[in-house]
Design a protein around this motif. Structure first.
Motif, mmCIF file in Angstrom:
data_model
loop_
_atom_site.group_PDB
_atom_site.id
_atom_site.type_symbol
_atom_site.label_atom_id
_atom_site.label_comp_id
_atom_site.label_asym_id
_atom_site.label_seq_id
_atom_site.Cartn_x
_atom_site.Cartn_y
_atom_site.Cartn_z
ATOM 1 N N PRO B 172 15.277 -19.743 41.483
ATOM 2 C CA PRO B 172 14.442 -18.553 41.418
ATOM 3 C C PRO B 172 14.975 -17.215 42.275
ATOM 4 O O PRO B 172 15.041 -16.300 42.064
ATOM 5 N N ALA B 173 15.518 -17.948 43.473
ATOM 6 C CA ALA B 173 15.940 -16.809 44.390
ATOM 7 C C ALA B 173 17.212 -16.045 43.795
ATOM 8 O O ALA B 173 17.576 -14.752 44.278
ATOM 9 N N PRO B 248 9.714 -12.109 35.579
ATOM 10 C CA PRO B 248 8.473 -11.308 35.480
ATOM 11 C C PRO B 248 8.030 -10.560 36.810
ATOM 12 O O PRO B 248 7.407 -9.581 36.687
ATOM 13 N N TRP B 249 8.517 -10.994 37.922
ATOM 14 C CA TRP B 249 8.092 -10.368 39.247
ATOM 15 C C TRP B 249 8.706 -9.038 39.203
ATOM 16 O O TRP B 249 8.324 -8.402 40.224
ATOM 17 N N PRO B 252 6.234 -5.906 37.352
ATOM 18 C CA PRO B 252 5.060 -5.091 38.009
ATOM 19 C C PRO B 252 5.720 -3.890 38.876
ATOM 20 O O PRO B 252 4.917 -2.922 38.835
ATOM 21 N N ALA B 253 6.974 -4.136 39.585
ATOM 22 C CA ALA B 253 7.104 -3.229 40.425
ATOM 23 C C ALA B 253 7.484 -2.010 39.557
ATOM 24 O O ALA B 253 7.019 -0.929 39.851
#
Ligand SMILES: Nc1ncnc2c1ncn2[C@@H]1O[C@H](COP(=O)(O)OP(=O)(O)OP(=O)(O)O)[C@@H](O)[C@H]1O
Ligand SMILES: [Mg+2]
Lengths: 263, 262
Positions: B172-173, B248-249, B252-253
């Motif tokens: 993920p990172a 997906p994170w 929202p930004a």
């Protein structure tokens, strides 16, 4: 602190060197015992090895010499949970998932982990922000998520590295009171780093004063306010006198540290 | 206009104007048609060749080779890139190899591969693979190194150890950097593949362009170039489509910023 309580953390003549061009000796001859449910603060000049000390207790660093021991009460209980100086939240996880991260790694069912997360978030005034991502929060809110993430672990020892350092004065005062409340409710064993002497006096059973690099323990100040102190403590003359006294102890070390950095 | 429509229009404005200029100026005879055929004629030729000529086969073969080369490069490149970003020993072992072979134009290896694997598919796939492979190793290694040490320590302190360290923390990172590296890796696979086909293959987009050039069939040459360009465009579009689904994170930004670029 009750003297008969058994030691939860035991540091025995610990040294930490970072090999390299500079060959930094961050810590030297550090011996310290923290009793169960004791709240110990560490203050000292910048760069004296406070964060290094916490990482040694967390097992993230190996000591160059000496030993670090943590007494386990249950085999499956995490030994440490850390609140990082710069929050270190996982940007790809929502606020709730960040707090669930530890419990989920212990194979706790999702539903149960989410309940624990929501409970901790509510405790820190973040109940509405579970579905947000870290980058959508203010600096102070991120720091609080970091605290919630550590609390959700219910670890043997809570390690807090300047958890309120990035906050404005009012939020900081409020959170100090919440941490005090937490002390009273769940009686955690805490190693707490701060630059604010009044914060250390307000929260701690003992304050460890560290010398400039290489970090050694210079002095340990015992405070007898007990865990059931009230926020009004801040207004007392005893509080002010103690804070002043500790600053007098520390001033030389801070000046020394700055002189070393200047060279 | 909604912001997304507006931004879409912005992205297409310059290409559309350029194409329109081409069409009108060639039609008006401002450019020598021996070198610059009319745009719509090129497109008609492309469609005609696809339906009636060999171009369909050329395209399918190129796509097939590209997919095989890229899949191999992605799997091996990411694995080796992660290992060498994570473990100093691995890095020390493979560094001399990547440092030497990464800048080497892989097309120079084609004759060797043809000698080894014969004139079959293998030689072209391997040549294209070699390009993307080293590119992906290097970008993956960089992404792994750039993960802040705080995050790694937090992962370990909160129990992401063993395989979980990779699945719940490291991948993920590095995901944003990884996706970008894969996109560039696939594009470089295509570059080398078309070049390799141009030099040696009987079929494939590159071979088709060479054939047409030898016959001075300018419209066909252009048709081949257009198709190769469209392939490249599709690679980028595909990654742009996949990115918000995989990351997906990050979405929202953009939403929070009112659809502005953040
Ligand atoms: N991973 C590392 N590698 C090399 N040197 C390090 C490492 N971590 C810390 N140090 C060095 O060890 C010393 C102590 O660092 P540490 O972060 O523990 O200080 P600190 O007391 O927490 O400072 P601050 O109050 O500014 O946070 C510093 O000189 C730092 O440069
Ligand atoms: Mg620090």
């Amino acid at each position: 602190m009750s003297v008969q309580a058994k030691a939860k953390v035991r540091l025995n003549d610990v040294a930490k060197k970072f090999p390299g061009q500079e060959n930094v000796t961050a810590l030297e001859g550090v011996s310290l015992e923290v009793a169960e449910s004791e709240f110990v603060s560490i203050v000292g000049p910048s760069g004296c090895g406070k964060s290094t000390l916490l990482r040694l207790v967390a097992g993230l660093y190996e000591p160059s010499s000496g030993t670090v021991e943590i007494e386990s009460s249950k085999p499956d209980r995490p030994k440490t949970a850390m609140v990082f100086q710069e929050h270190a939240l996982f940007p790809w996880l929502s606020v709730r998932e960040n707090v669930m991260f530890g419990p989920r790694n212990r194979n706790m069912p999702k539903k149960e982990a989410a309940e624990i997360a929501d409970e901790q978030l509510a405790r820190l005034g973040l109940a509405r922000f579970g579905d947000f991502f870290p980058h959508q929060l203010s600096g102070g809110m991120k720091q609080r998520v970091g605290i919630a993430r550590a609390l959700a672990q219910d670890a043997e020892v809570l390690l807090m590295d300047e958890p309120l350092g990035a906050l404005d004065a009012q939020t900081r005062t409020l959170l100090q009171e919440q941490i005090l409340e937490l002390r009273q409710q769940t009686k955690p064993t805490v190693l707490y780093i701060t630059h604010a002497i009044d914060e250390a006096v307000f929260l701690s059973d003992r304050i460890v004063l560290m010398s400039a690099r290489p970090g050694r323990i210079r002095d340990i100040v015992q405070l007898d306010f007990g865990p059931d102190r009230s926020p009004e403590l801040r207004g007392t003359s005893e509080f002010a006198a103690l804070s002043q006294d500790i600053w007098n102890h520390l001033r030389d070390e801070v000046q020394l540290a700055m002189a070393v950095d200047d060279r | 206009m909604s912001p997304s429509v507006y931004r879409g229009a912005q992205a297409w404005a310059i290409p559309i104007v350029l194409l329109a200029v081409w069409e009108t100026s060639t039609r008006a005879g401002l450019l020598d048609p021996r070198f610059f055929p009319v745009l719509s004629d090129i497109l008609v030729t492309a469609v005609d060749q696809l339906v009636n000529g060999r171009l369909g086969l050329d395209l399918v073969l190129t796509l097939q080779r590209l997919m095989m080369a890229f899949a191999l490069a992605a799997v091996l490149g990411v694995a080796i890139g992660v290992a060498s970003g994570r473990w100093r020993t691995v890095e020390l072992l493979i560094r001399p190899i990547t440092d030497t072979l990464y800048p080497l134009p892989k097309i120079a290896l084609l004759p060797l591969f043809i000698i080894i694997f014969g004139r079959g598919e293998g030689a072209y796939v391997i040549t294209a693979f070699a390009t993307g492979f080293f590119q992906i190793i290097i970008s993956t290694r960089g992404s792994v190194r750039d993960v802040p040490s705080d995050l790694i320590e937090a992962g370990r302190n909160f129990g992401a150890t063993g395989t979980r360290f990779f699945t719940r923390l490291l991948f993920p990172a590095i995901a944003p950097g990884l996706l970008n590296g894969l996109r560039l890796g696939m594009a470089t696979c295509l570059i080398t593949l078309v070049a390799a086909e141009f030099v040696g293959a009987e079929y494939g987009l590159g071979a088709m362009i060479r054939r047409a050039g030898q016959q001075f069939a300018v419209e066909e040459v252009y048709a081949g170039i257009v198709l190769a360009g469209v392939l490249g465009l599709l690679i980028n579009l595909a990654f742009r489509l996949v990115t918000p689904i995989v990351l997906p994170w990050q979405r929202p930004a953009q939403r929070a910023a009112g659809g502005q670029k953040v």
